[in-house]
Design an enzyme around this catalytic site. Structure first.
Site, mmCIF file in Angstrom:
data_model
loop_
_atom_site.group_PDB
_atom_site.id
_atom_site.type_symbol
_atom_site.label_atom_id
_atom_site.label_comp_id
_atom_site.label_asym_id
_atom_site.label_seq_id
_atom_site.Cartn_x
_atom_site.Cartn_y
_atom_site.Cartn_z
ATOM 1 N N HIS A 62 0.828 -1.218 0.000
ATOM 2 C CA HIS A 62 0.000 0.000 0.000
ATOM 3 C C HIS A 62 0.863 1.270 0.000
ATOM 4 C CE1 HIS A 62 -3.146 2.794 0.911
ATOM 5 N NE2 HIS A 62 -2.606 3.123 2.079
ATOM 6 N N ASP A 120 -7.144 -1.626 3.328
ATOM 7 C CA ASP A 120 -5.874 -1.159 3.899
ATOM 8 C C ASP A 120 -5.875 -1.238 5.424
ATOM 9 O OD1 ASP A 120 -5.285 -0.427 1.251
ATOM 10 O OD2 ASP A 120 -6.072 1.580 1.537
HETATM 11 O O1 0FX Z 1 -1.647 2.807 -8.470
HETATM 12 P P1 0FX Z 1 -1.866 4.050 -7.703
HETATM 13 O O2 0FX Z 1 -0.633 4.675 -7.201
HETATM 14 O O3 0FX Z 1 -2.752 3.764 -6.387
HETATM 15 C C1 0FX Z 1 -4.133 4.037 -6.233
HETATM 16 C C2 0FX Z 1 -4.517 4.295 -4.788
HETATM 17 O O4 0FX Z 1 -3.774 5.381 -4.234
HETATM 18 C C3 0FX Z 1 -4.296 3.060 -3.951
HETATM 19 O O5 0FX Z 1 -4.707 3.297 -2.622
HETATM 20 C C4 0FX Z 1 -5.081 1.920 -4.555
HETATM 21 N N1 0FX Z 1 -4.837 0.721 -3.791
HETATM 22 C C5 0FX Z 1 -4.687 1.737 -6.007
HETATM 23 C C6 0FX Z 1 -5.529 0.709 -6.680
HETATM 24 O O6 0FX Z 1 -4.856 2.967 -6.751
HETATM 25 O O7 0FX Z 1 -2.774 5.026 -8.551
HETATM 26 P P2 0FX Z 1 -2.545 5.746 -9.941
HETATM 27 O O8 0FX Z 1 -1.428 5.132 -10.699
HETATM 28 O O9 0FX Z 1 -3.876 5.847 -10.595
HETATM 29 O O10 0FX Z 1 -2.123 7.212 -9.506
HETATM 30 C C7 0FX Z 1 -0.858 7.486 -8.991
HETATM 31 C C8 0FX Z 1 -0.828 8.886 -8.440
HETATM 32 O O11 0FX Z 1 -1.086 9.791 -9.482
HETATM 33 C C9 0FX Z 1 -1.864 9.169 -7.370
HETATM 34 O O12 0FX Z 1 -1.369 8.868 -6.077
HETATM 35 C C10 0FX Z 1 -2.132 10.640 -7.539
HETATM 36 C C11 0FX Z 1 -1.813 10.885 -9.008
HETATM 37 N N2 0FX Z 1 -3.026 11.073 -9.821
HETATM 38 C C12 0FX Z 1 -3.612 10.017 -10.465
HETATM 39 C C13 0FX Z 1 -4.741 10.236 -11.227
HETATM 40 C C14 0FX Z 1 -5.417 9.095 -11.954
HETATM 41 C C15 0FX Z 1 -3.539 12.331 -9.901
HETATM 42 O O13 0FX Z 1 -2.989 13.288 -9.300
HETATM 43 N N3 0FX Z 1 -4.667 12.560 -10.648
HETATM 44 C C16 0FX Z 1 -5.288 11.553 -11.308
HETATM 45 O O14 0FX Z 1 -6.322 11.803 -12.004
#
Ligand code: 0FX
Length: 244
Positions: A94, A129
């Site tokens: 996590h 989590d």
């Molecule tokens: O893979 P992941 O880092 O993790 C997220 C959740 O935080 C986590 O708790 C959950 N278990 C998992 C399934 O999804 O997410 P990501 O790759 O979609 O995004 C990474 C980071 O990018 C995020 O922490 C914040 C940023 N982000 C992402 C998106 C889609 C943004 O700032 N804006 C967005 O629209």
């Protein structure tokens, strides 16, 4: 032979996790990397382009229990049902320090609510989590950080924890600790609400600065306001440190 399923929806962490499995090169384990049925960037990765590596944990509970000895959830978009987590050791990696940073995009809420931030590896239970903690560590957090700069540190910490505890996790030789409290828990809707900026909101400049940097993450269009013409105007901040 120990059969391991890794359900992973994050393409960056896939590379790191795969490398750690390769580094330890355990001949007594067989690993199957799969992703969720919701489309993400990992679908385009060369190891997954043939489309045969999808798993639906909800519908495939019985099959997973019958086939595997251990399951990893690495930034997995699916909720693991009670039947699965109670019948098979399921481990979540996590991007937050449990129980302080449970839920969605932990570093964003860590900036907004001035909370410490880190990464956790824990056994899964029926709550998100929440299960017994195998390993966790804090990362640095500064007043010049954005969501993105903290996120990079958190991903690194996840891989360090996985590497440091690899054999113990695979062999189930660790002493987990229970989360001290319910902690904090944020969902995707909380993030979406945060993105909509009310230009008439009153606060300190620090509150404004924190909100802006919490919503600044690479090219993502997060923070926005609606202008007089009804258009959504997105913005983010760039932060620099003297002499760097
Ligand atoms: O893979 P992941 O880092 O993790 C997220 C959740 O935080 C986590 O708790 C959950 N278990 C998992 C399934 O999804 O997410 P990501 O790759 O979609 O995004 C990474 C980071 O990018 C995020 O922490 C914040 C940023 N982000 C992402 C998106 C889609 C943004 O700032 N804006 C967005 O629209």
């Amino acid at each position: 032979m120990k059969k391991i399923l890794v359900v992973i929806d994050n393409v960056i962490q896939y590379e790191g996790i795969k490398q750690i499995f390769e580094k330890y090169n355990r001949i007594d384990i067989e690993i199957n990397f799969c992703h969720s049925t919701t489309k993400t960037a990992i679908w385009e990765h060369q190891d997954f382009v043939d489309g045969t590596k999808k798993v639906d944990v909800l519908n495939d509970v019985a099959k997973i229990i019958a086939k595997y000895d251990l399951v990893f959830s690495v930034h997995c978009l699916q909720f693991f049902p009670k039947e699965l987590v109670q019948n098979l050791r399921c481990i979540n990696i996590h991007p937050g320090y449990n129980p302080i940073n449970r839920g969605w995009y932990p570093q964003v809420f860590a900036i907004i609510h001035n909370l410490p931030i880190g990464a956790t590896i824990h056994e899964m239970d029926e709550k998100l989590d929440n299960g017994p903690i195998i390993a966790r560590k804090f990362v640095e957090k500064h007043d010049w950080d954005t969501s993105y700069s903290i996120y990079e540190r958190v991903l690194k910490a996840e891989l360090e924890l996985f590497d440091e505890n690899f054999d113990a996790i695979i062999d189930n030789k660790y002493t987990p600790v229970l989360p001290e409290s319910k902690g904090n828990f944020y969902v995707k809707k909380d993030f979406e609400n945060l993105c909509k900026i009310d230009m008439n909101e009153v606060g300190t400049f620090k509150q404004f600065y924190d909100k802006a940097r919490a919503l600044s993450h690479n090219d993502f269009k997060n923070a926005y306001f609606i202008n007089d013409e009804g258009k959504k105007i997105f913005f983010k901040v760039e932060i620099g440190i003297e002499n760097e």
